[in-house]
Design a protein around this motif. Sequence first.
Motif, PDB file in Angstrom:
ATOM      1  N   HIS A 333       0.834  -1.257  -0.120  1.00 59.80           N
ATOM      2  CA  HIS A 333      -0.021  -0.201  -0.096  1.00 59.80           C
ATOM      3  C   HIS A 333       0.830   1.288   0.048  1.00 59.80           C
ATOM      4  CE1 HIS A 333      -3.727   2.622   0.796  1.00 59.80           C
ATOM      5  NE2 HIS A 333      -2.874   2.982   1.835  1.00 59.80           N
ATOM      6  N   MET A 334       0.613   2.124  -0.877  1.00 63.49           N
ATOM      7  CA  MET A 334       1.326   3.421  -0.887  1.00 63.49           C
ATOM      8  C   MET A 334       0.304   4.666  -1.176  1.00 63.49           C
ATOM      9  SD  MET A 334       4.230   4.759  -3.348  1.00 63.49           S
ATOM     10  CE  MET A 334       2.909   5.397  -4.846  1.00 63.49           C
ATOM     11  N   GLU A 335       0.394   5.514  -0.281  1.00 61.07           N
ATOM     12  CA  GLU A 335      -0.338   6.897  -0.347  1.00 61.07           C
ATOM     13  C   GLU A 335       0.312   8.125  -0.500  1.00 61.07           C
ATOM     14  OE1 GLU A 335      -2.348   7.992   3.788  1.00 61.07           O
ATOM     15  OE2 GLU A 335      -2.516   5.568   3.644  1.00 61.07           O
ATOM     16  N   ALA A 336      -0.136   9.063  -1.343  1.00 60.56           N
ATOM     17  CA  ALA A 336       0.727  10.208  -1.354  1.00 60.56           C
ATOM     18  C   ALA A 336       0.039  11.340  -0.365  1.00 60.56           C
ATOM     19  CB  ALA A 336       0.415  11.041  -2.581  1.00 60.56           C
ATOM     20  N   ILE A 337       0.708  11.723   0.539  1.00 57.32           N
ATOM     21  CA  ILE A 337       0.672  12.569   1.635  1.00 57.32           C
ATOM     22  C   ILE A 337       0.748  13.992   1.280  1.00 57.32           C
ATOM     23  CG2 ILE A 337       1.078  13.558   4.019  1.00 57.32           C
ATOM     24  CD1 ILE A 337       2.097  10.631   4.602  1.00 57.32           C
ATOM     25  N   GLY A 338       1.632  14.384   0.401  1.00 57.89           N
ATOM     26  CA  GLY A 338       1.784  15.724   0.029  1.00 57.89           C
ATOM     27  C   GLY A 338       3.228  16.065  -0.256  1.00 57.89           C
ATOM     28  N   TYR A 339       3.448  17.317  -0.364  1.00 65.60           N
ATOM     29  CA  TYR A 339       4.876  17.818  -0.615  1.00 65.60           C
ATOM     30  C   TYR A 339       5.286  18.785   0.571  1.00 65.60           C
ATOM     31  CZ  TYR A 339       3.465  15.832  -5.077  1.00 65.60           C
ATOM     32  OH  TYR A 339       2.767  14.862  -6.245  1.00 65.60           O
ATOM     33  N   VAL A 340       6.561  18.657   0.913  1.00 67.18           N
ATOM     34  CA  VAL A 340       7.324  19.532   1.851  1.00 67.18           C
ATOM     35  C   VAL A 340       8.466  19.941   1.195  1.00 67.18           C
ATOM     36  CG1 VAL A 340       6.245  18.472   3.948  1.00 67.18           C
ATOM     37  CG2 VAL A 340       8.557  17.676   2.815  1.00 67.18           C
ATOM     38  N   PRO A 341       8.976  21.259   1.494  1.00 65.71           N
ATOM     39  CA  PRO A 341      10.497  21.816   0.972  1.00 65.71           C
ATOM     40  C   PRO A 341      11.650  20.702   1.283  1.00 65.71           C
ATOM     41  CG  PRO A 341       9.154  23.394   2.453  1.00 65.71           C
ATOM     42  CD  PRO A 341       8.569  22.099   2.667  1.00 65.71           C
ATOM     43  N   VAL A 342      12.150  20.522   0.173  1.00 65.54           N
ATOM     44  CA  VAL A 342      13.566  19.787   0.366  1.00 65.54           C
ATOM     45  C   VAL A 342      14.445  20.198   1.097  1.00 65.54           C
ATOM     46  CG1 VAL A 342      15.430  18.699  -0.985  1.00 65.54           C
ATOM     47  CG2 VAL A 342      13.350  18.924  -2.154  1.00 65.54           C
ATOM     48  N   ASP A 343      14.839  21.566   1.323  1.00 65.62           N
ATOM     49  CA  ASP A 343      15.725  22.087   2.271  1.00 65.62           C
ATOM     50  C   ASP A 343      14.920  22.913   3.260  1.00 65.62           C
ATOM     51  OD1 ASP A 343      18.226  20.512   1.260  1.00 65.62           O
ATOM     52  OD2 ASP A 343      17.803  21.765  -0.406  1.00 65.62           O
ATOM     53  N   ARG A 344      14.996  22.564   4.389  1.00 63.22           N
ATOM     54  CA  ARG A 344      14.184  23.444   5.401  1.00 63.22           C
ATOM     55  C   ARG A 344      15.060  24.294   6.318  1.00 63.22           C
ATOM     56  NH1 ARG A 344      12.059  20.297   8.895  1.00 63.22           N
ATOM     57  NH2 ARG A 344      13.457  18.468   8.782  1.00 63.22           N
TER      58      ARG A 344
END
Length: 344
Positions: A333-344
């Motif tokens: 099972h795989m679900e896409a949660i969203g996107y976050v900055p690569v370098d925070r």
Amino acid sequence: MSIILDIQNVTHGFGDQIALDDISFSVKKGEVVGLIGRSGAGKSTLLRCLCALERPQKGSIILNGTDLTKENETSLTKIRREIGLVFQHFNLLTSRSVAGNIALPLQIAGWSKDRQKARVKELLQLVGLEKFEKKYPSQLSGGQKQRVGIARALAASPSLLLCDEATSALDPEATTSIFNLLNDINQKLGLTIILITHEMDVVRRFAQHILVLDHGKLVENGTFFDLLCKSSDQGPLQALLADSCPQLPSELRNQLQHQPSPGLMPVLRLIMNENTALKPLFSLMAERFHVETILLQGGVTSIEEKLTGDMIIGLKGEKVFEAQAFLATNVQHMEAIGYVPVDR
């Protein structure tokens, strides 16, 4: 395994309030079943119906081939001896010793004193209280009291054991000890056990089959692994699983976006079974797609003594979409949660 308990279309209410709404499920002999739900879900009402203390208005409850809803009170008195009950607050008689509490159902059933004594000795050994027979409940810890409660519930050799929030009054160490004991009893005796609880972590560790009640309806019926693969669904399951599943750390959750754009990495939830959890999937992705995998939460755990992967990851690199496609075909099972900055 044969079916020991078969519930079909059980409906029950109090006045205008429906407590159980068309409930159907079956339990196999020797299974450990977790019956979970929030307060008010209908667990207590279903428990009372299962042990014939409440007669549903519709439906059937068939235990070992006998429909409890059709039996008279005289027959039910005998049938209830096939059902052991373990209570949240132990319900021990303070005026009786440990041995006296365990022997109580045997006395009611008319066993001779010699048979009672032999059975009590056997049960004390089973629950690890061999030297406690003369002690009284006031001299016992919570975990020891519950062991007495379990021994009493097993006294008449029931075919079904119902545990009603059996550990919610105990500390974590005692809780683990009690459930290890119940697991041993299940293994040694082949006893069918239904754990009625609101604690998802309890059923994650010990139940082979899970039922989820919500507002009187049976909303889930399957294994814990099945439930994990549905955990993103809105509704009661999400709240129940919250403490047992990895969650995106708050600092990342606050930056979560739902559309891809430059400078953002995809965040994914992965569920893997025992055949997949230890495969070098991330190394293969690095080699094939030049993608770096960042573990954000979770990892490899165990369910029913089987390795299971449950994790939240981030992907960054050249071919993240190809890597996602690779994962989708290699995990359960795989679900896409969203996107976050690569370098925070």
